[in-house]
Motif scaffolding. Structure first.
Motif, short mmCIF file in Angstrom:
data_model
loop_
_atom_site.label_atom_id
_atom_site.label_comp_id
_atom_site.label_asym_id
_atom_site.label_seq_id
_atom_site.Cartn_x
_atom_site.Cartn_y
_atom_site.Cartn_z
N VAL A 11 -119.83 0.77 97.86
CA VAL A 11 -120.72 0.29 96.48
C VAL A 11 -122.09 0.71 96.99
CG1 VAL A 11 -121.62 -1.86 95.23
CG2 VAL A 11 -119.13 -1.76 96.11
N PRO A 12 -122.90 0.55 97.83
CA PRO A 12 -124.18 1.12 97.91
C PRO A 12 -124.05 2.67 98.02
CG PRO A 12 -123.71 -0.56 99.62
CD PRO A 12 -122.41 -0.43 99.05
N VAL B 113 -127.67 15.16 95.66
CA VAL B 113 -126.27 14.57 94.87
C VAL B 113 -125.19 15.05 95.44
CG1 VAL B 113 -125.37 14.52 92.69
CG2 VAL B 113 -127.72 14.30 92.56
N GLU B 114 -124.97 16.41 96.06
CA GLU B 114 -123.58 16.61 96.49
C GLU B 114 -123.50 16.09 97.54
OE1 GLU B 114 -124.13 21.11 96.92
OE2 GLU B 114 -123.69 21.60 94.80
N ASN B 115 -124.50 15.86 98.67
CA ASN B 115 -124.18 15.03 99.83
C ASN B 115 -123.80 13.66 99.55
OD1 ASN B 115 -124.88 17.51 101.48
ND2 ASN B 115 -127.04 16.99 101.48
N GLN B 116 -124.27 13.11 98.58
CA GLN B 116 -124.04 11.83 98.06
C GLN B 116 -122.74 11.57 97.82
OE1 GLN B 116 -126.10 9.07 98.97
NE2 GLN B 116 -124.54 7.94 98.56
N ILE B 117 -122.12 12.65 96.70
CA ILE B 117 -120.81 12.62 96.27
C ILE B 117 -119.75 12.78 97.68
CG2 ILE B 117 -119.06 13.85 95.16
CD1 ILE B 117 -121.33 14.72 93.15
N ASN B 118 -120.22 13.66 98.30
CA ASN B 118 -119.23 13.89 99.85
C ASN B 118 -119.25 12.38 100.66
OD1 ASN B 118 -118.40 16.49 99.07
ND2 ASN B 118 -120.31 17.32 99.98
N ALA B 119 -120.49 11.90 100.54
CA ALA B 119 -120.57 10.61 101.37
C ALA B 119 -119.52 9.68 100.93
CB ALA B 119 -121.85 10.21 101.49
N ALA C 220 -116.13 0.53 106.04
CA ALA C 220 -116.03 1.66 104.93
C ALA C 220 -116.31 1.05 103.45
CB ALA C 220 -114.93 2.23 104.96
N VAL C 221 -115.48 -0.16 103.27
CA VAL C 221 -115.47 -0.65 101.99
C VAL C 221 -117.07 -1.21 101.56
CG1 VAL C 221 -114.61 -2.90 100.75
CG2 VAL C 221 -113.41 -1.27 101.89
N ALA C 222 -117.60 -1.79 102.72
CA ALA C 222 -119.10 -2.27 102.47
C ALA C 222 -119.95 -1.25 102.17
CB ALA C 222 -119.58 -3.03 103.76
N ALA C 223 -119.66 0.14 102.67
CA ALA C 223 -120.62 1.17 102.12
C ALA C 223 -120.24 2.00 101.02
CB ALA C 223 -120.49 2.20 103.48
N ILE D 106 -113.17 3.56 91.36
CA ILE D 106 -113.42 3.18 92.70
C ILE D 106 -113.45 1.77 92.77
CG2 ILE D 106 -115.13 2.81 94.27
CD1 ILE D 106 -116.19 5.51 93.71
N GLU D 107 -113.62 0.97 91.61
CA GLU D 107 -113.49 -0.50 91.52
C GLU D 107 -111.74 -0.90 91.70
OE1 GLU D 107 -114.81 -4.40 88.66
OE2 GLU D 107 -115.46 -2.24 88.12
N THR D 108 -111.17 -0.19 90.76
CA THR D 108 -109.70 -0.36 90.81
C THR D 108 -109.20 -0.15 92.48
OG1 THR D 108 -109.62 0.33 88.58
CG2 THR D 108 -107.46 0.47 89.94
N ARG D 109 -109.75 1.05 92.93
CA ARG D 109 -109.26 1.24 94.26
C ARG D 109 -109.73 0.22 95.33
NH1 ARG D 109 -105.95 1.81 97.36
NH2 ARG D 109 -105.56 3.49 98.61
N LEU D 110 -110.83 -0.56 95.11
CA LEU D 110 -111.42 -1.59 95.97
C LEU D 110 -110.53 -2.60 95.91
CD1 LEU D 110 -115.25 -1.07 95.59
CD2 LEU D 110 -113.84 -0.61 97.71
N GLU D 111 -110.16 -2.88 94.54
CA GLU D 111 -109.03 -4.04 94.39
C GLU D 111 -107.83 -3.91 95.15
OE1 GLU D 111 -108.60 -4.75 90.31
OE2 GLU D 111 -110.73 -5.35 89.93
N GLN D 112 -107.47 -2.70 95.11
CA GLN D 112 -105.97 -2.29 95.85
C GLN D 112 -106.31 -2.51 97.50
OE1 GLN D 112 -105.34 1.67 94.51
NE2 GLN D 112 -104.41 0.92 92.58
#
Length: 506
Positions: free
Chosen positions: A92-93, A51-57, A87-90, A119-125
């Motif tokens: 959401v997964p 989980v920690e690795n995934q948060i960092n990723a 980066a944007v494509a990665a 994150i959704e807000t930042r992706l819109e930006q």
């Protein structure tokens, strides 16, 4: 050691064995439980790290998207654009994987919902910034980037990710401590269990050595007893042989001596019969007081009437009973003499073609079989090394009985078959005759005893003699039969009989 001591020792050994099994069971069960628990704790520790690795990723992809959009704004280079799109494509997964991983933690689920919104807000930006750059409006894109940097979206993403990291670090510590405790308990239980097993093994070795010493003492005493026992057995065997020989001589002498008075009785019975004839002839020749003398019934005979005639008939009937009883006694004496002679005969083992032997017996009984409308079938049989005369007597008696006791009016079928098993030959002589009541299965093998309707001649010694011969040949004999369903006599004999097996034991 006394019987009570043996019982106590046996009980102690049983208790020790039970204790050992209990310890091994507890150790095995505890070890399995602790190993599974440690494995589960380790799994959760690994899960926390993942989980920690995934948060960092996820944070890395967000930062990568931010840096690439700025680089694209400054240089308009396609590499920055491509890197940003990747980066944007990665993002959401990565967010979806993180959502699945923290699904077991309610507090983390609240954080992931807030993080997803930010994150959704930042992706819109990101999308708006890239659109302005592509449209050739870098000033508006720059203003939007400054607005996003001054806003709370990026800070919210960072704070939420850090909060989730702190929660996972807290879980990591707890789960690591639990895994350490499980491993410590497992090691402790293994050590304690091993110590108990060693103690029980030492006690077992002590008991085994003690039992071995007791066994050695018992074997020594047994050897001493066997030395005396062999001498006693030899002495008793010699006594039994002598007694057996004496019984056979006694039976022979008694049977032989019984013939002498029996011959006298037969002689005096004949004289008594002649005397009775003379008496009744004289009675018949007397002249009645009220009439002429009786006319003779035939040459040398005088007709009798009334009480004289009845007396003559009763006299003749009584003599007939005496003669039949004498004849029966003579047959029994002859049977006893035959048995004693057979008991003294030494068996001589020779190689025998069993099928040829039985076919020869069937040929001698062919006339009786034809009269009884019976067919004798001889199947392939195993050959033997045994006494020929004894086998002839055995099979002759059984086949003769099968013919004798067939059901009248029903075609008879007598079958002789055989097989081998574990060094023995098994013969079966079966028929479809009148059968034998199960309650008489033992009776038919007793000397001078017969079962069923006594409408056939015999003294009741045939099957007793057959079983005695089978036993002397080292075999067994049994019968399977029901009334009106036929009989099957089964004989088991050693394939290679040794003369020393029985002759020395008689």
């Amino acid at each position: 050691m006394t019987a009570e001591g043996h019982r106590r020792r046996a009980l102690l050994q049983i208790l020790l064995l039970s204790a050992g099994l209990l310890v091994l069971t507890v150790i095995s069960a505890g070890s399995v439980y602790l190993v599974n628990k440690a494995r589960g704790d380790s799994k959760w520790v690994v899960h926390t790290i993942e989980v920690e690795n995934q948060i960092n990723a996820l944070l890395l992809e967000v930062r990568r998207a931010e840096s690439s959009v700025r680089g694209f704004l400054l240089t308009q280079g396609p590499d920055f654009q491509s890197d940003h799109e990747k980066a944007v494509a990665a993002i959401v997964p990565a967010l979806d994987r993180l959502t699945r991983q923290i699904g077991d933690n309610s507090s983390q689920r609240d954080s992931i919902e807030k993080l997803s919104a930010a994150i959704e807000t930042r992706l819109e930006q990101f999308s708006r910034e890239m659109t302005f750059v592509k449209q050739g409006q870098p000033d508006r894109a720059t203003a939007l980037i400054r607005e996003a940097a001054a806003g709370t979206t990026t800070t919210t993403i960072s704070n939420l990710a850090n909060a989730m990291m702190r929660e996972e670090e807290r879980l990591f510590r707890l789960r690591s401590e639990s895994a350490d405790r499980s491993q410590t308990l497992s090691a402790s239980m293994t050590g304690i269990g091993s110590g108990l097993v060693v103690v029980l093994a030492l006690i077992s070795i002590w008991l085994v050595r003690r039992s071995a010493r007791a066994r050695d003492d018992a074997e020594a005493r047994l050897r001493d007893s066997n030395v005396n026992l062999e001498a006693v057995v030899d002495e008793r065997t010699a006594d039994l042989r002598e007694a057996n020989d004496e019984i056979q001589r006694f039976a022979y002498i008694v049977s032989h001596d019984l013939r002498s008075p029996l011959v006298n009785i037969m002689g005096f019975t004949s004289e008594l019969e002649e005397l009775g004839g003379d008496i009744f002839r004289r009675i018949g020749s007397l002249v009645p007081a009220d009439g002429p003398p009786l006319a003779p019934a035939g040459p040398g005979e005088i007709a009798l009437e009334g009480a004289d005639k009845q007396l003559s008939e009763d006299f003749s009937e009584a003599l007939g009973f005496i003669k039949s009883s004498i004849a029966k006694m003579d047959r029994l004496i002859s049977a006893i003499l035959n048995l004693t002679r057979e008991g003294r005969r030494e068996f001589q083992p020779v190689k025998i073609d069993t099928r040829e032997l039985i076919e020869a017996i069937a040929a001698t009984l062919a006339h009786q079989a034809a009269e009884a409308q019976a067919e004798i079938r001889v199947e392939p049989l195993p050959n033997l090394v045994s006494d020929r005369l004894a086998l002839e007597q055995i099979f002759s008696n059984l086949i003769d009985n099968a013919i004798k006791y067939l059901k009248s009016g029903v075609p008879g079928e007598i079958r002789i078959r055989g097989r081998t098993k574990l060094g023995y030959a098994i013969f079966e002589i079966s028929d479809n005759g009148r059968g034998i009541d199960p309650k008489d299965h033992q009776r038919i093998f007793d000397l001078f005893r017969r079962a069923g309707t006594q409408d056939k001649p015999g003294q009741g010694i045939g099957l007793a003699h057959v079983r005695a011969l089978v036993r002397r040949l080292g075999g067994t004999m049994s019968v399977s039969s029901e009334l009106n369903t036929g009989s099957t006599f089964t004989i088991t004999l050693p394939i290679a009989w040794n003369v020393s097996n029985r002759n020395r034991d008689r």
